[in-house]
Write an enzyme that holds these catalytic residues in place. Structure first.
Site, PDB file in Angstrom:
ATOM      1  N   ARG A  50       0.948  -1.069  -0.120  1.00 34.09           N
ATOM      2  CA  ARG A  50       0.016  -0.035   0.184  1.00 34.09           C
ATOM      3  C   ARG A  50       1.053   1.124   0.048  1.00 34.09           C
ATOM      4  O   ARG A  50       1.757   1.373   0.764  1.00 34.09           O
ATOM      5  CB  ARG A  50      -0.968   0.115   1.358  1.00 34.09           C
ATOM      6  CG  ARG A  50      -1.956  -1.238   1.418  1.00 34.09           C
ATOM      7  CD  ARG A  50      -2.573  -1.294   2.479  1.00 34.09           C
ATOM      8  NE  ARG A  50      -3.567   0.209   2.403  1.00 34.09           N
ATOM      9  CZ  ARG A  50      -4.844   0.328   3.145  1.00 34.09           C
ATOM     10  NH1 ARG A  50      -4.999  -0.740   4.172  1.00 34.09           N
ATOM     11  NH2 ARG A  50      -5.637   0.994   3.181  1.00 34.09           N
ATOM     12  N   ASP A  52       0.538   5.627   0.276  1.00 32.66           N
ATOM     13  CA  ASP A  52      -0.288   6.470   0.454  1.00 32.66           C
ATOM     14  C   ASP A  52      -0.846   7.477  -0.666  1.00 32.66           C
ATOM     15  O   ASP A  52       0.031   7.586  -1.562  1.00 32.66           O
ATOM     16  CB  ASP A  52       0.340   7.064   1.959  1.00 32.66           C
ATOM     17  CG  ASP A  52       0.358   6.553   3.025  1.00 32.66           C
ATOM     18  OD1 ASP A  52      -0.524   5.340   3.259  1.00 32.66           O
ATOM     19  OD2 ASP A  52       1.224   6.756   3.891  1.00 32.66           O
ATOM     20  N   ARG A 197       8.802   7.579   6.099  1.00 34.15           N
ATOM     21  CA  ARG A 197       8.853   8.960   6.313  1.00 34.15           C
ATOM     22  C   ARG A 197       9.157   9.148   7.839  1.00 34.15           C
ATOM     23  O   ARG A 197       9.725  10.440   8.014  1.00 34.15           O
ATOM     24  CB  ARG A 197       7.348   9.451   5.954  1.00 34.15           C
ATOM     25  CG  ARG A 197       6.795   9.304   4.322  1.00 34.15           C
ATOM     26  CD  ARG A 197       5.451   8.918   4.051  1.00 34.15           C
ATOM     27  NE  ARG A 197       4.758  10.264   4.537  1.00 34.15           N
ATOM     28  CZ  ARG A 197       3.734  10.262   4.576  1.00 34.15           C
ATOM     29  NH1 ARG A 197       2.748   9.355   4.187  1.00 34.15           N
ATOM     30  NH2 ARG A 197       3.051  11.408   4.819  1.00 34.15           N
TER      31      ARG A 197
END
Length: 250
Positions: A50, A52, A197
């Site tokens: 996945r 974002d 991140r």
């Protein structure tokens, strides 16, 4: 029924991530609709992971099953005519029945890009983290090295997808500068939600003197998200490589 693996790239700016959602436009939904036109039946794609909203992929792998006999070398050309310009299928490969783009993936690499200049670049909008305050890439690199190895990464995980364990193995985490561009390249056996991140944000904190690179082992042991640095914005993040035990795949 054939199992086909697609290698693709996409600019994630216009999409709410990879995963199909009820209301928002996603990369998977857009790809599945284009594939359905090509193979003549509904398609369900399984992606390598996945990503974002706003995150990009220079290399991504997804697989789907089809009864169509269209040759693999014709699939990219056919599906690309039905895709918007920011999603491109570069290759199609027939893979074993048990192949799964996420389950069969052995390692993944992400690259986070920071444009570190006092003046922003108009051609890099939505493609980097524009950071006008000078960053010391050597301090960032020292901080990054403390993340390498097998650790509990709970301190750099945002609340999101549930997982059985927060332990992961980071194979490398390098930070280099070329002119105004800082590239943070990290490879692991898997990633937690927002892990890359948050790791980048923690390295930025180290450059700013808000923590020392040598503080990071203690952060990992403490497992407290609020002790680490901020989550860097999504537009600087790219999936850049994947490893599979299948010939002719990345």
């Amino acid at each position: 029924m054939r199992n086909i693996a697609l290698t693709l790239m996409y600019d994630g700016t216009a999409y709410h991530g990879w995963q199909v959602q009820k209301r928002d436009v996603t990369v998977a939904e857009t790809l599945e609709k284009a594939l359905a036109h090509v193979v003549g039946h509904p398609v369900k794609c399984t992606g390598a992971g996945r990503t974002d909203a706003g995150v990009h992929a220079e290399r991504y792998v997804a697989n789907f099953r089809t009864t169509s006999s269209i040759p693999c070398d014709r699939i990219p050309l056919a599906v690309n005519t039905r895709l918007p310009g920011d999603i491109v299928v570069t290759k199609a490969t027939q893979v074993p029945e048990d192949f799964n783009a996420i389950g069969s993936c052995q390692r993944k690499e992400y690259t986070y890009r920071i444009y570190n200049s006092r003046i922003r670049n108009a051609f890099l909008v939505n493609r980097v983290w524009f950071y006008p305050k000078h960053l010391d890439e050597e301090v960032m690199a020292r901080a990054a090295q403390h993340f390498v190895g097998t650790h509990d990464f709970a301190c750099v995980r945002s609340v999101g997808t549930e997982t059985k364990t927060t332990v992961r193995t980071v194979h490398y985490f390098t930070i280099t500068r070329e002119g105004d561009m800082i590239s943070c390249r990290v490879c692991a056996d898997g990633f937690l939600y927002n892990m890359v991140r948050a790791m980048v944000g923690t390295c930025v904190y180290a450059s700013e003197g808000k923590l020392s690179p040598d503080d990071i082992p203690g952060l990992l042991e403490g497992r407290n998200r609020t002790d680490a640095g901020p989550t860097a914005p999504p537009q600087g993040l790219y999936m850049t490589n994947l490893w599979y035990p299948v010939p002719n795949l990345p």
